[in-house]
Each structure stands twice: as C-alpha cells, then as structure tokens.
Write an enzyme that holds these catalytic residues in place. Structure first.
Site, mmCIF file in Angstrom:
data_model
loop_
_atom_site.group_PDB
_atom_site.id
_atom_site.type_symbol
_atom_site.label_atom_id
_atom_site.label_comp_id
_atom_site.label_asym_id
_atom_site.label_seq_id
_atom_site.Cartn_x
_atom_site.Cartn_y
_atom_site.Cartn_z
ATOM 1 C CD GLU A 1 -2.919 -1.225 2.313
ATOM 2 O OE1 GLU A 1 -2.829 -0.359 3.210
ATOM 3 O OE2 GLU A 1 -3.793 -2.107 2.307
ATOM 4 C CG ASN B 1 -0.564 -7.097 -1.321
ATOM 5 O OD1 ASN B 1 -1.162 -7.734 -2.188
ATOM 6 N ND2 ASN B 1 -1.005 -6.993 -0.073
ATOM 7 C CG HIS C 1 -9.685 -5.845 0.775
ATOM 8 N ND1 HIS C 1 -9.973 -6.964 1.531
ATOM 9 C CD2 HIS C 1 -8.364 -5.615 0.946
ATOM 10 C CE1 HIS C 1 -8.865 -7.382 2.146
ATOM 11 N NE2 HIS C 1 -7.879 -6.577 1.794
ATOM 12 C CD GLU D 1 -4.425 -7.962 1.797
ATOM 13 O OE1 GLU D 1 -5.296 -7.219 2.282
ATOM 14 O OE2 GLU D 1 -3.210 -7.743 1.911
ATOM 15 C CG ASP E 1 -12.598 -8.943 2.120
ATOM 16 O OD1 ASP E 1 -12.502 -7.982 1.328
ATOM 17 O OD2 ASP E 1 -12.091 -8.949 3.251
HETATM 18 C C1 XIL Z 1 -5.880 -6.295 8.456
HETATM 19 C C2 XIL Z 1 -6.098 -7.436 9.445
HETATM 20 O O1 XIL Z 1 -6.919 -8.417 8.841
HETATM 21 C C3 XIL Z 1 -6.733 -6.906 10.706
HETATM 22 O O2 XIL Z 1 -6.853 -7.934 11.684
HETATM 23 C C4 XIL Z 1 -5.897 -5.759 11.258
HETATM 24 O O3 XIL Z 1 -6.545 -5.196 12.390
HETATM 25 C C5 XIL Z 1 -5.678 -4.690 10.204
HETATM 26 O O4 XIL Z 1 -5.101 -5.282 9.046
HETATM 27 N N1 XIL Z 1 -4.780 -4.686 3.743
HETATM 28 C C6 XIL Z 1 -3.739 -5.489 4.172
HETATM 29 C C7 XIL Z 1 -3.894 -6.339 5.377
HETATM 30 O O5 XIL Z 1 -2.709 -5.557 3.493
HETATM 31 O O6 XIL Z 1 -2.694 -6.481 6.093
HETATM 32 C C8 XIL Z 1 -4.990 -5.816 6.280
HETATM 33 O O7 XIL Z 1 -5.185 -6.765 7.318
HETATM 34 C C9 XIL Z 1 -6.251 -5.557 5.512
HETATM 35 C C10 XIL Z 1 -6.026 -4.525 4.446
#
Ligand code: XIL
Length: 321
Positions: free
Chosen positions: A132, A175, A211, A241, A243
């Site tokens: 990020e 990422n 996401h 990641e 969802d």
């Molecule tokens: C999230 C975790 O799932 C949570 O438990 C934590 O509180 C915050 O981070 N992008 C990412 C992940 O790269 O590392 C993040 O994970 C979600 C967003």
C-alpha cells in the site's frame, strides 16, 4: 465441498488459499477446514508478520507469533505467502514517532528486512515486500508516510533489493488495493513496478488485494485486462486478500446472488490468465473477517457464514474452478 485448492490446482493455478490469525487457531471447527489442503493450499498470516509484531522495539526481533502460523502451514503442506515487510500501517510507534534522517531510517529498514526475511528464508513462496505505498488521492501517487517523507521514492527499490539479497528464492511482490482495474492508481502501480526495475532491483509479482463491494466489483474482463497490463511488465499476479462485502446488512437473497457473481468475476479473471498464480481470501468465514471492525455496519464478506456453512458465492467459485 472442501475442494477449492484441489480444483484450482487442477485448473493450473498454484493454490487457492486463505489468510488466518493466531487467535483463530483455537477454534477447532474452523481449523478443521483451514488445515484441509484440498480446500486451502496456501496460508497468509493476517497480522503476526507485520512490523509491530516482529520488531516491537528497535533491534528486538520476535517471530514467536508469526512462527505459529508458518509452522501451521508447514505442518499441512501449505504454501506460504508472507505478509508484509514495509507498510505505513501497524508500525510500532518507535518507527513512526522518531525523527529519522535518510541514513538512519535506511539502516532501520535494512535491518528489519534482513532479519525477517532471513528468519523465514526458504519458507515463503512470496513476500509482500512493500504494501500500500500508493495513495488514491495523492498528487504524486505515493503515500506520504514516514518512509516516503524521509527516504523518498527510493525506499521502494531499496526494500526490494534488500529482500532479494536475504532470500533470493522468494517471489517479491508489491501489494495494494484499488489497483485491480484500470485507473490512476493502477497506472501508478505500473510505474512503481517500472521504478523498481529501473533501479535494477527484482520484483516478481503484483498482489491485487481484491477487497471488493457487492455490486461494485469489476467484471471479469475488466479484471483480466489489468492482470495482463501487469503481466506485460514481466511479473506474475495474485489475488491476495479477496473479500466482497455488503455495505448494509443483513444481505438479501438477491444480494447473495450478486456476491456470488462478484466472487465469480475474480475467479474467472484469474483462471483466464496464465499470469495469475492463485487466489487468497482474507479469511474464509465471517466470524474472522476484518471488515466489521474497519468498515462500521458492513460485512458478510466471506465465502462461509460465521457458522461455517457455505454461501452461494462459495458454490459459484467452486463451479467455476
Ligand atoms: C488487516 C487485518 O486483517 C486486521 O486484523 C488488522 O486489524 C488490520 O489489518 N490490507 C492489508 C492487510 O494488506 O494487512 C490488512 O489486514 C487488511 C487490508
């Protein structure tokens, strides 16, 4: 059921996987699914490889909690995506609060990456080296975090070169989110890959977090076009990641059908490109999703309900794989 990884591998992918976190491993019903290699062939530690866990005070490296997850994956024969080395979030306060110079922060970053990558050497299929670094709204494209402010954009190729030296066999990924489809941020991500390459550093992959929101997920063809844009740079791609959340709850029957379409778009896009190596969901059941605590009032974003029964989205992913 219980065969997403098996199906993904039969379709030519390296894995179908899930994130998990330490506290979840005491839930035996959850673990029975997570540990099933036919269902999940890959694991990402959701938190405990992050800087705040692994170097809570300067020079004190602790991998005890991260090792719980990596040992779990190893015991089940699962591929590991290691996550992450350099990120503006979940940093210990000694990193964000101190007044660094370019030289002192460079030394801190080098020590952190060297220690962690060396600790996990040989275990990680891939490392999310930088996470990020791009900001949806920044005029430069880059997020103005402590690393950018102190070291300039050079911190990114430096992080990749340092990771490559510590574990030459790990795939090194950039990422991010909102880079899964064409737009200013995706263009900045392309330039970021080219920047790393222009410094002569190695980058192997772009991680597309994925996401997404029900009804706002890009189509398979839009997603595929962006995969191929990254692939043209000579890197592989993974959905890291995934969802697909509801912005209002509870979901309707029509909403669940749309969520299935959206998960299906991601699945189809990855299946359609040889450059997409696999799909990771950011945990597989709603009980352990990060969404409700980060996006208030939103959720039900996973393939499984909190009671570990599957959703229509699960059936769609399964039927497409
Ligand atoms: C999230 C975790 O799932 C949570 O438990 C934590 O509180 C915050 O981070 N992008 C990412 C992940 O790269 O590392 C993040 O994970 C979600 C967003």
């Amino acid at each position: 059921n219980a065969n997403l990884n098996q199906l993904a591998q039969a379709a030519g992918k390296l894995y179908f996987g899930s994130a998990t976190d330490n506290s979840e491993l005491s839930d035996s019903a959850y673990v029975a699914i997570l540990s099933n290699y036919e269902e999940f062939g890959q694991i990402t530690p959701g938190n405990t490889q992050k800087w705040e866990y692994t170097e809570p005070t300067e020079g004190n490296f602790t991998y005890t909690e991260g090792d719980v997850i990596t040992d779990f994956a190893e015991a089940n024969g699962q591929i590991l995506r290691c996550h992450n080395l350099v990120w503006y979030n979940q940093l210990p306060s000694w990193v964000t609060s101190d007044t660094w110079t370019n030289a002192t922060l460079t030394a801190v970053m080098e020590a952190h990456i060297q220690s962690e990558v060396t600790h996990y050497k040989g275990q990680c299929y891939a490392w999310d080296v930088v996470n990020e670094a791009l900001d949806d709204n920044s005029p430069t494209g880059y997020r103005t975090d402590v690393f950018y402010e102190t070291m300039g954009v050079w911190y990114i190729p430096f992080a990749f070169a340092t990771a490559a030296a510590a574990d030459p066999d790990a795939k090194l990924y950039y990422n991010d989110y909102n880079i899964e489809y064409a737009g200013n941020k995706a263009t900045a991500a392309v330039e970021l890959v080219e920047l790393i390459q222009s410094y002569g550093a190695k980058i192997d992959g772009v991680g597309l977090q994925g996401h997404f929101i029900v009804g706002e997920t890009p189509s398979a063809s839009t997603l595929l076009a962006q995969i191929e844009t990254y692939a043209a740079l000579g890197v592989e791609v993974a959905y890291t990641e995934v969802d697909v959340r509801f912005t209002s709850l509870p979901p309707t029957t029509a909403g669940l059908a749309q969520q299935a379409v959206d998960y299906g778009s991601v699945t189809s896009a990855c299946l359609s490109s040889d450059s997409c190596v696999g799909i990771t969901v950011w945990d597989f059941d709603d009980a352990y999703s990060w969404i409700p605590s980060t996006f208030s009032g939103e959720g039900d974003a996973c393939l499984y309900w909190a009671n570990l029964t599957t959703k229509p989205a699960y059936d769609t992913v399964e039927s497409l794989l």
